[in-house]
Design an enzyme around this catalytic site. Sequence first.
Site: not given
Length: 820
Positions: A132, A293, A296
Amino acid sequence: MKQEAVSQHQAQDGADGAPGGEPLCCNSTDACCHGGAKMAVLAYSLGKREINQHFTIRNAKLISIVVVVVLLVFHTASRYYGGGNSCEWLLSRGRYLGENVWQPYGCMMHKYKSIEAKTCLSEKRVAFVGDSRIRQLFYSFIKIIDPERREDGNKDFLWHPEANNSMKERLTSWTHEGSTKPDVVILGAATWSIKLRGGSSETLLQYKTNLTAIAVHLEKLADHGEVYWVLQDPVNEEVLSENRKMITNQQLELYNEAAVGVLNGSKRNSRSRVKLLAASRQAALETITQSDDGLHLPESTRNVGAMILMNSVCNKLLRPIDGSCCQTLPPPNHLQKLSACFFLGSALVLLVLHVLGNNRHRRPVPSDVESLEEKKPTTAAAPLGPKAPFQALCRMGLIMSYFYLCDRADVFMKEQKFYTHSTFFIPFIYIFVLGVFYNENSKETKLLNREQTDEWKGWMQLVILIYHISGASAFIPVYMHVRVLVAAYLFQTGYGHFSFFWLKGDFGLYRVCQVLFRLNFLVLVLCMVMNRPYQFYYFVPLVTFWFVVIYVTLALWPQILQKKANSSGLWHFGVLAKLLGLLLFICIFAFSQAFFERIFSVWPISKLFELDGSVHEWWFRWKLDRFAVIHGMVFAFIYLVLQKCQVLSEGKGEALFSAKISNLLLFLSVVSFITYSVWASSCKTKTECNEMHPYISVVQILAFILIRNIPGYARSIYSSFFAWFGKISLELFICQYHIWLAADTKGILVLIPGSPSLNIMVSTFIFVCVAHEISLITNDLAQVVIPKDSVSLLKRLGAVGLFSLVVLLLASGSQPTPGA
């Protein structure tokens, strides 16, 4: 005390295009700017011989030569033994100059626009492979290409969150013969391996094993295109969710060390071109606390990583002038080789003369520029010996070598500019305090006397230098005030040349050639050595053009001089008619851009005014200050008439007018000066303000002149600090392009990496010494190149014309492409 006539020095004020000498046009950290100011003080002190009898400006130049040689050896050895290049610097390290402004180590990073990115990547297939985090990097990369994030079939993200067999199979499929291979591969993975297996040591060993197998295929892909392995960015452990708590910065460091060990090992074994992207990780260290978070990165940091990748991939293709990272150097063109041969030939001739023992004629080199009288065509100078011109050319050749090394060779580093209010205003205040501190009594007390105009040019030049190196053009109020300074230089050009022709009446060819040579010599040499068009150094074409216009206006029949006007007052109306005709000429040219560009696009004059194949830049520069020169001419005419009529009181300590009129004019001047500054500070856009600038810039110029000259005590003193720099103002302005700034003024030259303050001190010291030496060289060569004998002068002009034609033909095939 009333004055019967203007003094002799005022007749010479326009000798080089402005009162008192040549005209002039016209990151940093706070410590950096302070350093430049301190070195300016040192250079001035040396010029004035205030240190001691041994440490003069000549000795300072010898020191600067030693410093340059030491720096050249240091940087060459660092490149050769350190193994570093600008591409590795871009990918490996850097620092933030300010919020969201990333500075790679030792080179400049171009900020790509959408159209540039599309041009670069239109035929390239780019693949992002990973988790991600890589997906977010992919989105930022796509956003550069298309801010609306539309799908692009040649730009793919492939989900492979672990360095395992799945990733290996994907890479293997690209290495088969006949398969469509991506031109650029960006990949990275680790966090999922840590998360799924709790960060065990066995998982780390398996990661190394898997990455070793994957590295083989990465090497094969690197033979075809470019491959980047993204090192793991840090996390903010405090805000990580419970199911991610095992992803610690300690674990990520272990995985990064493993990746570096495997991939660097593959480089040693098979000379792989797999590149490690570590700079984005360094950027993340300063911004990870902004993560939502904890895993990221914030968008601004991802954008830094994407822009680093874009520079690494595209700089070598598009060659942006402000993107020095990852660029290969073009070979020297014909003009540059011809220039090198010319200077080497001069050195050979000097050597032959020296061997033959031709030492009959010697001329001491001036140790400073105490007076600009040595720069005037009418000043008597000791005859030069046969070796002197070749000595001057050899000195010029050495200086041009330094120019080339600074801004065309891959030797010294370059960095981006970054503007903050402190980087401009702190050195600005510092310089002006120094200027006030170093003051002396004026030899004359006339309005705009020689010392005062040198002072005026000097402080304006120093402000412009601070403006350029701090990147202050981004701040509109500063930009608009600097525009007034440029207009003031053109105002001085009009004032100086009109005064000279009105008082002296010297319209001879010798005079014209002297002015043109002194204005253009350095720029013409730089055009060949640095492979830049004449219009690139825009201010010199501008003042050269206006000198020719002023000359033609006043030289055309009837030639009206002060002596003729004294015989009959009607001749004054003839001068006004000429000025009105000049104003009409300006208005006609300014009325239609298409007409203007057609006139200046005619060969061969187009070669003088084109930049990147267009005369649009010339149109912009000309139009912006189109009335400044005629304002200076009108002011000179009014002043000289008032002086002749004994209206002005220019005695020491005397106010220029009666007390009542002086107070009124001072009040109006202060109000006008402040009003303009308030207006400039309220500007919304440069375009809007530039439209008004030609009409109102004269308000602040006249206000300054009256404030500076109405009080008698103000005319009686001047800043010797500013005046010293004013005497070499033209050289300072031109030299800054390549040996103080860098990348053709887009960046800053870095001679001493890692210490901005020390770097700017050293580069400023060398820069001022070089400008001073070029001023002396120009004076020496002007005596040789421009003979007073008309027949000899015509022969040399014919030779220059032939040489210019050859240069134009060579230049037509060797000019840099736009953006190069």
